[in-house]
Design an enzyme around this catalytic site. Structure first.
Site, PDB file in Angstrom:
ATOM      1  N   ASN A 200      41.328  34.153  44.245  1.00 57.35           N
ATOM      2  CA  ASN A 200      42.452  35.064  44.001  1.00 57.35           C
ATOM      3  C   ASN A 200      42.959  35.725  45.282  1.00 57.35           C
ATOM      4  OD1 ASN A 200      42.484  34.652  41.209  1.00 57.35           O
ATOM      5  ND2 ASN A 200      41.006  36.287  40.848  1.00 57.35           N
TER       6      ASN A 200
ATOM      7  N   HIS B 289      44.283  41.654  29.709  1.00 58.21           N
ATOM      8  CA  HIS B 289      42.966  41.409  30.294  1.00 58.21           C
ATOM      9  C   HIS B 289      41.867  42.025  29.437  1.00 58.21           C
ATOM     10  CE1 HIS B 289      39.678  41.786  33.316  1.00 58.21           C
ATOM     11  NE2 HIS B 289      40.181  40.642  33.740  1.00 58.21           N
TER      12      HIS B 289
ATOM     13  N   GLU C  66      50.177  43.471  31.211  1.00 56.51           N
ATOM     14  CA  GLU C  66      49.942  43.103  32.605  1.00 56.51           C
ATOM     15  C   GLU C  66      51.281  42.781  33.262  1.00 56.51           C
ATOM     16  OE1 GLU C  66      46.601  40.483  33.582  1.00 56.51           O
ATOM     17  OE2 GLU C  66      46.090  40.463  31.447  1.00 56.51           O
TER      18      GLU C  66
ATOM     19  N   SER D 109      46.760  36.872  33.930  1.00 52.20           N
ATOM     20  CA  SER D 109      45.758  36.254  34.779  1.00 52.20           C
ATOM     21  C   SER D 109      45.443  34.808  34.423  1.00 52.20           C
ATOM     22  CB  SER D 109      44.467  37.079  34.752  1.00 52.20           C
ATOM     23  OG  SER D 109      43.959  37.171  33.431  1.00 52.20           O
TER      24      SER D 109
ATOM     25  N   ASP E  60      49.081  46.891  34.184  1.00 48.24           N
ATOM     26  CA  ASP E  60      48.034  46.426  35.094  1.00 48.24           C
ATOM     27  C   ASP E  60      48.654  45.325  35.949  1.00 48.24           C
ATOM     28  OD1 ASP E  60      45.964  45.104  36.365  1.00 48.24           O
ATOM     29  OD2 ASP E  60      44.634  45.091  34.641  1.00 48.24           O
TER      30      ASP E  60
ATOM     31  N   HIS F  90      47.682  41.054  39.557  1.00 47.75           N
ATOM     32  CA  HIS F  90      48.083  39.775  40.147  1.00 47.75           C
ATOM     33  C   HIS F  90      49.497  39.800  40.712  1.00 47.75           C
ATOM     34  CE1 HIS F  90      44.447  37.783  38.664  1.00 47.75           C
ATOM     35  NE2 HIS F  90      44.593  38.554  37.603  1.00 47.75           N
TER      36      HIS F  90
ATOM     37  N   LYS G 170      42.806  40.833  44.883  1.00 47.38           N
ATOM     38  CA  LYS G 170      43.676  39.649  44.858  1.00 47.38           C
ATOM     39  C   LYS G 170      44.545  39.640  46.116  1.00 47.38           C
ATOM     40  CE  LYS G 170      42.273  39.955  40.444  1.00 47.38           C
ATOM     41  NZ  LYS G 170      41.413  41.045  39.937  1.00 47.38           N
TER      42      LYS G 170
END
Length: 385
Positions: free
Chosen positions: A47, A133, A175, A179, A204, A207, A236
């Site tokens: 990541n 997540h 998110e 992910s 969140d 990423h 990440k």
């Protein structure tokens, strides 16, 4: 059933379903190459999207921080573990991302758990994207609040669920970049749905931060959205580890009183905060722009090449490029064949992803070269025959 029988049964069920997780010891798992038992692989499971984990400036900053502060913080931030290094990083993050305050956490998992546990009461409701997540869904399930899930990226269903009577407060959760599928949330539509019901939105952006938007400010900034709670993580795009919650002054003061992970956990080493400050400086710089452009080039190259291969892949424009296989054993076999060709990938299986969607979760980074992406595509072509 005895304790041992319960444990043996659970493990056997995982083995039977080809879903047993194992850890493989490697010499270095974050760079362009990964070495295991003397064999070198091109690494497509990291990541470390911008390739900063081994950046000389970040490594040097951690070393200098350790020389100044030592290798540990010595306690929680409420006791003796909140140093000038932590304060400087929090203030820089808040200024960069446009929030009054930032609070550091030891991990993204801890940040998600702490915020949800501290905020939610029994009369409240959480409405979360069903593909959020595990740290978010677990915290929501364990909280006293009612949990409802909306269909993935469906702002209409979120609005409908928020519209139902609720005696307390409501929190919408998503998110920025998901992910496992690598797709982005429609944050503007989700935020508008939340605001209509006086709900708050928690994003969140593990990423997205560092990788997307102007100066790498992430998904929310790219979509011109300012959620009430923004959680960014540093394992990440930043290439290090840890996390921060971006919020208002009053929410930060509240979390300092009631977020148990902040109160009862040893804070991150100050040397880590120094390294993160160095990483953020690179993320924001012209070099950061160059690394994001290189990553974008790799993503386009991979997506073009994948069109001619017999695999299904969601339309991801992020560094996360899933190749959906379906069957657990087939995903494991495909990962093994790729490793035989010097390509390190990981098979992701239920319960991490929904049943029937076992996949190879491929990740592209700025540390890769164009020839690495070509080698990956060729290995996928051979493995599919």
């Amino acid at each position: 059933m005895t304790w041992q029988a319960r444990i043996n049964t659970a493990l056997e069920e995982r083995r039977a379903a080809d879903a047993l997780r194992v850890r493989r010891v490697v010499e270095n798992g974050a760079g362009r190459f990964l070495t295991r038992e003397g064999q070198r692989f091109c690494n497509f499971s990291s990541n470390d999207y911008l390739g900063l984990s081994q950046h000389p400036q970040v490594v040097r900053a951690w070393q200098q921080g350790a020389e100044r502060f030592g290798v540990g913080s010595g306690g929680s931030g409420h006791v003796s573990g909140y140093t000038t290094a932590h304060q400087a990083l929090e203030e820089a993050l808040a200024d960069w991302l446009g929030y009054p305050r930032a609070l550091l956490f030891i991990s993204g998992f801890a940040a998600n758990q702490a915020v949800i546990a501290a905020l939610m009461n029994k009369n409240d409701r959480i409405v979360a994207d069903r593909l959020s997540h595990a740290s978010l869904l677990e915290a929501a399930s364990l909280s006293p609040a009612q949990l409802r899930r909306f269909a993935h990226n469906d702002a209409g269903q979120l609005a409908a669920l928020l519209d139902k009577p609720c005696d307390g407060q409501q929190l919408a959760i998503t998110e920025g970049v998901f992910s496992m599928d690598g797709d982005s949330a429609p944050l503007a539509a989700l935020h508008e749905a939340a605001k209509r019901q006086n709900a708050w939105l928690l994003v969140d952006d593990a990423h997205g931060i560092g990788v997307m938007g102007d100066e790498g400010r992430g998904s929310a900034h790219q979509q011109n959205v300012k959620p009430e709670l923004l959680i960014v993580t540093f394992g990440k795009g930043f290439g290090v580890s840890g996390a921060a919650v971006l919020c208002s002054e009053s929410v930060a003061d509240y979390l300092l009183q009631f977020a148990r992970h902040l109160i009862y956990s040893t804070s991150m080493p100050p040397a880590q905060a120094v390294a993160l400050s160095a990483s953020m400086a690179i993320v924001r710089s012209a070099e950061g722009d160059e690394r994001r452009q290189l990553l974008a080039d790799h993503i386009r190259q991979f997506r073009r090449g994948l069109r001619s291969l017999p695999f299904h892949s969601p339309d991801s424009q992020s560094a996360i490029q899933p190749v959906i296989v379906g069957d657990n054993s087939r995903a494991l076999a495909l990962a093994h064949r790729l490793r035989e060709r010097g390509i390190w990938v990981t098979a992701i299986r239920p319960p991490t992803v929904p049943s029937g969607t076992a996949r190879l979760r491929l990740t592209l980074t700025a540390a890769h070269r164009a020839q690495d992406v070509d080698a990956l595509l060729e290995a996928l072509r051979v493995a599919s025959q």
